[in-house]
Design a protein around this motif. Sequence first.
Motif, PDB file in Angstrom:
ATOM      1  N   PHE A 195       0.804  -1.217   0.000  1.00 44.00           N
ATOM      2  CA  PHE A 195       0.000   0.000   0.000  1.00 44.00           C
ATOM      3  C   PHE A 195       0.843   1.275   0.000  1.00 44.00           C
ATOM      4  O   PHE A 195       0.629   2.166  -0.824  1.00 44.00           O
ATOM      5  CB  PHE A 195      -0.947   0.001   1.205  1.00 44.00           C
ATOM      6  N   PHE A 196       1.789   1.378   0.912  1.00 46.56           N
ATOM      7  CA  PHE A 196       2.547   2.628   1.028  1.00 46.56           C
ATOM      8  C   PHE A 196       3.420   2.874  -0.203  1.00 46.56           C
ATOM      9  O   PHE A 196       3.543   4.006  -0.682  1.00 46.56           O
ATOM     10  CB  PHE A 196       3.386   2.610   2.305  1.00 46.56           C
ATOM     11  N   LEU A 197       4.012   1.798  -0.736  1.00 51.91           N
ATOM     12  CA  LEU A 197       4.769   1.940  -1.976  1.00 51.91           C
ATOM     13  C   LEU A 197       3.844   2.283  -3.140  1.00 51.91           C
ATOM     14  O   LEU A 197       4.198   3.061  -4.036  1.00 51.91           O
ATOM     15  CB  LEU A 197       5.535   0.645  -2.278  1.00 51.91           C
ATOM     16  N   GLU A 198       2.657   1.701  -3.110  1.00 50.98           N
ATOM     17  CA  GLU A 198       1.675   1.976  -4.160  1.00 50.98           C
ATOM     18  C   GLU A 198       1.282   3.444  -4.168  1.00 50.98           C
ATOM     19  O   GLU A 198       1.189   4.077  -5.230  1.00 50.98           O
ATOM     20  CB  GLU A 198       0.445   1.090  -3.939  1.00 50.98           C
ATOM     21  N   VAL A 199       1.053   4.019  -2.980  1.00 55.25           N
ATOM     22  CA  VAL A 199       0.708   5.441  -2.882  1.00 55.25           C
ATOM     23  C   VAL A 199       1.854   6.300  -3.436  1.00 55.25           C
ATOM     24  O   VAL A 199       1.631   7.219  -4.242  1.00 55.25           O
ATOM     25  CB  VAL A 199       0.411   5.826  -1.418  1.00 55.25           C
ATOM     26  N   TYR A 200       3.067   5.973  -3.027  1.00 52.58           N
ATOM     27  CA  TYR A 200       4.225   6.782  -3.448  1.00 52.58           C
ATOM     28  C   TYR A 200       4.394   6.751  -4.962  1.00 52.58           C
ATOM     29  O   TYR A 200       4.493   7.800  -5.622  1.00 52.58           O
ATOM     30  CB  TYR A 200       5.489   6.276  -2.753  1.00 52.58           C
ATOM     31  N   TYR A 201       4.441   5.544  -5.523  1.00 51.53           N
ATOM     32  CA  TYR A 201       4.741   5.424  -6.957  1.00 51.53           C
ATOM     33  C   TYR A 201       3.570   5.879  -7.830  1.00 51.53           C
ATOM     34  O   TYR A 201       3.788   6.314  -8.972  1.00 51.53           O
ATOM     35  CB  TYR A 201       5.128   3.985  -7.298  1.00 51.53           C
ATOM     36  N   THR A 202       2.346   5.785  -7.319  1.00 56.08           N
ATOM     37  CA  THR A 202       1.219   6.286  -8.104  1.00 56.08           C
ATOM     38  C   THR A 202       1.332   7.790  -8.295  1.00 56.08           C
ATOM     39  O   THR A 202       1.182   8.303  -9.420  1.00 56.08           O
ATOM     40  CB  THR A 202      -0.115   5.935  -7.430  1.00 56.08           C
ATOM     41  N   PHE A 203       1.611   8.511  -7.217  1.00 52.62           N
ATOM     42  CA  PHE A 203       1.770   9.967  -7.333  1.00 52.62           C
ATOM     43  C   PHE A 203       3.047  10.330  -8.105  1.00 52.62           C
ATOM     44  O   PHE A 203       3.061  11.280  -8.891  1.00 52.62           O
ATOM     45  CB  PHE A 203       1.785  10.611  -5.951  1.00 52.62           C
ATOM     46  N   TYR A 204       4.101   9.552  -7.890  1.00 51.94           N
ATOM     47  CA  TYR A 204       5.375   9.842  -8.545  1.00 51.94           C
ATOM     48  C   TYR A 204       5.263   9.714 -10.068  1.00 51.94           C
ATOM     49  O   TYR A 204       5.890  10.469 -10.823  1.00 51.94           O
ATOM     50  CB  TYR A 204       6.441   8.884  -8.003  1.00 51.94           C
ATOM     51  N   ARG A 205       4.424   8.777 -10.522  1.00 47.91           N
ATOM     52  CA  ARG A 205       4.340   8.500 -11.959  1.00 47.91           C
ATOM     53  C   ARG A 205       3.111   9.105 -12.628  1.00 47.91           C
ATOM     54  O   ARG A 205       2.751   8.699 -13.735  1.00 47.91           O
ATOM     55  CB  ARG A 205       4.384   6.985 -12.182  1.00 47.91           C
ATOM     56  N   ILE A 206       2.462  10.048 -11.967  1.00 49.07           N
ATOM     57  CA  ILE A 206       1.312  10.712 -12.579  1.00 49.07           C
ATOM     58  C   ILE A 206       1.649  11.311 -13.949  1.00 49.07           C
ATOM     59  O   ILE A 206       0.814  11.247 -14.874  1.00 49.07           O
ATOM     60  CB  ILE A 206       0.733  11.775 -11.621  1.00 49.07           C
ATOM     61  N   PRO A 207       2.834  11.910 -14.144  1.00 49.99           N
ATOM     62  CA  PRO A 207       3.144  12.445 -15.488  1.00 49.99           C
ATOM     63  C   PRO A 207       3.089  11.401 -16.600  1.00 49.99           C
ATOM     64  O   PRO A 207       2.968  11.752 -17.778  1.00 49.99           O
ATOM     65  CB  PRO A 207       4.565  13.001 -15.323  1.00 49.99           C
ATOM     66  N   GLU A 208       3.168  10.092 -16.252  1.00 49.38           N
ATOM     67  CA  GLU A 208       3.129   9.042 -17.266  1.00 49.38           C
ATOM     68  C   GLU A 208       1.711   8.594 -17.584  1.00 49.38           C
ATOM     69  O   GLU A 208       1.513   7.663 -18.378  1.00 49.38           O
ATOM     70  CB  GLU A 208       3.940   7.828 -16.788  1.00 49.38           C
ATOM     71  N   ALA A 209       0.716   9.229 -16.976  1.00 47.22           N
ATOM     72  CA  ALA A 209      -0.673   8.799 -17.156  1.00 47.22           C
ATOM     73  C   ALA A 209      -1.093   8.872 -18.620  1.00 47.22           C
ATOM     74  O   ALA A 209      -0.681   9.764 -19.364  1.00 47.22           O
ATOM     75  CB  ALA A 209      -1.597   9.660 -16.305  1.00 47.22           C
ATOM     76  N   ARG A 210      -1.939   7.904 -19.033  1.00 48.03           N
ATOM     77  CA  ARG A 210      -2.465   7.877 -20.405  1.00 48.03           C
ATOM     78  C   ARG A 210      -3.749   8.701 -20.450  1.00 48.03           C
ATOM     79  O   ARG A 210      -4.698   8.422 -19.703  1.00 48.03           O
ATOM     80  CB  ARG A 210      -2.741   6.437 -20.831  1.00 48.03           C
ATOM     81  N   ILE A 211      -3.797   9.665 -21.314  1.00 40.02           N
ATOM     82  CA  ILE A 211      -4.920  10.599 -21.373  1.00 40.02           C
ATOM     83  C   ILE A 211      -6.235   9.874 -21.649  1.00 40.02           C
ATOM     84  O   ILE A 211      -7.273  10.165 -21.036  1.00 40.02           O
ATOM     85  CB  ILE A 211      -4.667  11.676 -22.455  1.00 40.02           C
ATOM     86  N   GLY A 212      -6.203   8.901 -22.558  1.00 36.02           N
ATOM     87  CA  GLY A 212      -7.426   8.175 -22.898  1.00 36.02           C
ATOM     88  C   GLY A 212      -8.021   7.465 -21.693  1.00 36.02           C
ATOM     89  O   GLY A 212      -9.224   7.532 -21.433  1.00 36.02           O
ATOM     90  N   ASP A 213      -7.164   6.760 -20.933  1.00 38.27           N
ATOM     91  CA  ASP A 213      -7.642   6.046 -19.743  1.00 38.27           C
ATOM     92  C   ASP A 213      -8.173   7.018 -18.696  1.00 38.27           C
ATOM     93  O   ASP A 213      -9.204   6.749 -18.055  1.00 38.27           O
ATOM     94  CB  ASP A 213      -6.508   5.206 -19.143  1.00 38.27           C
TER      95      ASP A 213
END
Length: 546
Positions: free
Chosen positions: A166-184
Motif C-alpha cells: 500500500f505505502f509503496l503503491e501510494v508513493y509510486y502512483t503519485f510519482y508517476r502521474i506524469p506518465e498517465a495515459r490521457i485516454g484512460d
Amino acid sequence: MAVVRGCCSLRNLKAWVPILSWLPRYNIRWLQMDLLAGITVGMTTVPQALAYAEVAGLPVEYGLYSAFMGGFIYSLLGTSKDVTLGPTAIMSLLCFSVVGGQPHRAVLLSLLCGLIQAVMALLRLGFLLDFISFPVIKGFTCAAAVTIGFGQIKNILGLHGIPSQFFLEVYYTFYRIPEARIGDVILGLLCLILLVLLVFMKATVDPGDSPDSKYTRVSRKLVWTVATMRNALVVVAASLIAFSWDAYGHHVFTLTGETSQGLPPFRPPPTSDTTANGTIVSFGDIVKVRTSQNNYRIDANQELLAIGVTNIMGSFVSAYPVTGSFGRTAVNSQTGVCTPAGGIVTSAIVLLSLAFLMPAFYYIPKASLAAVIICAVAPMVDFHVVAKMWRIRRLDLLPFAVTFLLSFWQVQYGIIGGVATSGVLLLYNVARPQIKVSDHGVLLMELASGLSFPATEHLSCIIHTEALQAASPRSVVLDCHHVSTIDYSVISELKDLLRQFKLREVELVFCRLQPSVLQVLLAADLQGLRSTDSLEAALQLMSENQ
C-alpha cells in the motif's frame, strides 16, 4: 415413538437442507419475482466479478468462474432468501494478499477455505464469529475500502508496474502521474461520474417512494432498474467506445485483453504447491502451515456450511474463495426476491456470459472496471461510525484504530490485531467488573456484572480494602443479583473471605442470589454462609446483629 423420531429426523433434515422448507410451497408468483431478481443481480454480478478478479490479481475470467457456483449451492443450503454468494472486494483483497495473484494457489485457497468453513459448521463453531466485534469489522472494512479504492487509481491513470504494497503503491502512483495515459484518464473519470449520477438517481427514485412522488410508478421502476444495472451499462458503453477507437487503429485505452473462452473444466483442484526454489509442498504440509498462521432467522452455522460447500465445489471449477456480497444482497432484496432460487437465475446468466461473451471482454477498458470497483467500495468508508463510537464508548475506538492502521500493512494483521485488542478489552471487563460500594450502616457492595474466576482477586482486594482492613472492620452485604454462574475458584475465594470475616467478628451476607448460584454455594458447604432473598432483608438482618 417411531413417529416422533421420524418428525425429529425430518426437522433435522430441513435444518441442514433448507430448500426442503420452501420448495414444496413454491408457486408462480415466487417464480416471477425470483426471475426478475436473478436477472437484475446477474447484470450486476458479471461486471463486478470481472472487476474483482483484477483486485485479486487474477485474469478476469476467474471472477466469473467464482461467481456461478454460489447460486446453485446456496439455493440448497442457504437460510436467507436475499443473500448472494460470489466474489467480493474484500475477499478478493484477502485472496491477493495470500496467493499473490497466482491462479493455481487461488484455487487451492478456495478448497482450504471451504474445508475449514465446512468443518466449523459441522462442529457448530459459528459462535466464534461473535468474538469479532463491530469496531473491528468497521476498522477492517474502512481500511480495505481505502486500499482497494486507491489500488484502482493506477488503472484510471493507465499506469503499469506499480507495487502492490500500500505505502509503496501510494508513493509510486503519485510519482508517476506524469506518465498517465490521457485516454484512460478521460474514460475512467467519465465512468466514475456516470456511476455516481446513477447512484444518486437510484436514491431519488427508490421503489418505496410514496405514490405522490413526482415520478409515475412505471417511470420510477424503469429509472431504478437502469440505475441498478449501472455497472453493466457503463462497462458495455465503455467497451463499445474502446472497440470503436481500436477499429480505427487508435489504441488509446488499456484493455482487458485476451481471456480464456468457454466454461471452466470441472476437475479436482490442485493439492500441492511449488515454491520459488522448486520445492513441492504437499496438501498436508500446506494445511499445517495455514493452521499455524492463522423475518427469517439466519443460522450462522448453516451459512458457514453453505459458503464452505460453495468454496469446495468452486475449487473444482477454478474459482477463488467467495462469500456473501452486501451490495448484491441489497439489490436482491430490493428487487423482491422470494426464495434462494433467484441465485440459480443469476448463476445461469454468469454461465451464459462465460459460454458466449468472453471474446467481447477483450475490449473492456481497465479504467471502466476500476471505476466500478471504486464506486462499489466507496460506501464502505464510513467514518461517521467514529463519531458514534466517541459518543457511546470511546474505548471502542482502540480496536477500530488498531484494525484500521494495521490493515494498511497487511490486511490479515489488521484483523488479528483488532480481534486481539477486542479480546483484551473483553477479558479486562471480565477480570475487573464494576463494584458499586455504598454505606447503609453496613457496606453494600453491588456487582454490576457476572463473577468468574478472573474477577476473584479484584473482588477480594476491594472487600479487604473497604471492610476487613479498615480501622474498624465492617460487615458487608454482597448484592449478587447479576451473578448467573459461579466456579470453583470463586467458591474457594469466598470460603477464605468468610473465614476472614469470622476472625474479625463481622459478617458477610449474600443477597438476591439466583437459585442456580445458591444451589452451588449450598453444595460447597461454605461455613458461615448467610443469604437473603431481598436487599431490605439483608440490611435488616445486619442492623439486628449490630
